[in-house]
Design an enzyme around this catalytic site. Structure first.
Site, PDB file in Angstrom:
ATOM      1  N   ASP A  32       0.760  -1.165   0.212  1.00 54.05           N
ATOM      2  CA  ASP A  32       0.153   0.241  -0.015  1.00 54.05           C
ATOM      3  C   ASP A  32       0.573   1.509   0.331  1.00 54.05           C
ATOM      4  O   ASP A  32       1.638   1.130   0.987  1.00 54.05           O
ATOM      5  CB  ASP A  32      -0.625   0.456   1.646  1.00 54.05           C
ATOM      6  N   ASP A  45     -15.199  -3.059  -1.315  1.00 52.52           N
ATOM      7  CA  ASP A  45     -14.753  -2.931  -0.462  1.00 52.52           C
ATOM      8  C   ASP A  45     -16.041  -2.749   0.636  1.00 52.52           C
ATOM      9  O   ASP A  45     -16.785  -1.706   0.210  1.00 52.52           O
ATOM     10  CB  ASP A  45     -14.053  -1.595   0.346  1.00 52.52           C
TER      11      ASP A  45
END
Length: 241
Positions: A8, A129
């Site tokens: 990330d 998500d």
């Protein structure tokens, strides 16, 4: 089942967020290319990369960090975060990304996902998500009224390579993945599902592997790898057995 070690990116560094909050970022490596190479050297078949700044900005922000990863490794890379139009999809695929992940735009503009799948077969994944079972977008800053399954079903015949399902309530806190919800989603759709969020140990990987028959094709892990709770080579071996 494939292990996708996660990188990330925030401000050019490899970080992990807690519960999706940008202010809860821990820097694990300041050299994304070296981190990707370490994963590849450990036997990773894929690397999962997210441009976190890009997810909030709605356009690529960590492009040079992504390019350093692409230069450092030969293994395929899937990339998400701030990819919201055909030009950006095309740009990343031309630069060497194997698969783009469309998240916010999958909710806002499902037609773009379908068009991209037609144009680039097998190279488009959808990131869904969830917060409390509902789809969250804009870098998880907003929650919609749509359920995860309802959104996934929109792409059943589109040719999406995979659905990447993340339970935000478990992400980055090592609470264990939402195995039940992931398996239920995988069973309800024909598109392969990649599990994400909360994976904290080899036992979590075993639990996911036990329900792999439902259609779970892979699992993403980040913090547990950086914390040393999961050894990449060991995890790959476990999932391959």
């Amino acid at each position: 089942m494939i292990l996708f070690p996660a990188i990330d990116l925030k401000d050019g560094n490899c970080v992990r967020l807690k519960l999706g909050l940008m202010e809860e970022a821990t820097v694990f490596n300041t050299d994304p290319g070296a981190q990707a190479k370490a994963f590849a050297d450990a036997g990773a078949q894929w690397i999962h990369v997210v441009d976190l700044n890009g997810a909030f900005a709605g356009k690529p922000v960590n492009a040079s960090a992504v390019e350093s990863i692409l230069t450092a490794v030969d293994v395929p890379v899937q990339l998400g975060g701030g990819i919201r139009d055909m030009a950006t999809i095309e740009m990343w695929l031309q630069k060497g990304v194997s698969r783009v992940i469309l998240g916010t735009v999958a909710l806002r503009d499902p037609q773009l996902v379908k068009d991209a799948c037609k144009r680039f077969p097998g190279r488009v994944a959808v990131g869904i998500d969830a917060k409390g079972g509902k789809v969250a977008v804009e870098g998880w800053a907003e929650t919609s009224d749509l359920s995860v399954l309802d959104l996934a079903l929109k792409f059943e015949d589109a040719g999406v390579a995979a659905i990447i399902y993340t339970d935000i309530d478990r992400d980055g806190v090592l609470a264990g993945p939402n195995t039940q919800a992931t398996a239920a989603l995988a069973q309800a759709i024909s598109t392969p599902v990649i599990a994400s969020g909360g994976v904290s140990s080899l036992d979590d990987l075993k639990a996911l592997k036990a329900v792999a028959g439902s259609g779970i094709a892979g699992v993403i892990s980040g913090r547990a790898i950086y914390d040393g709770r999961i050894d990449v080579a060991q995890a790959i071996k476990l999932l391959a057995e």
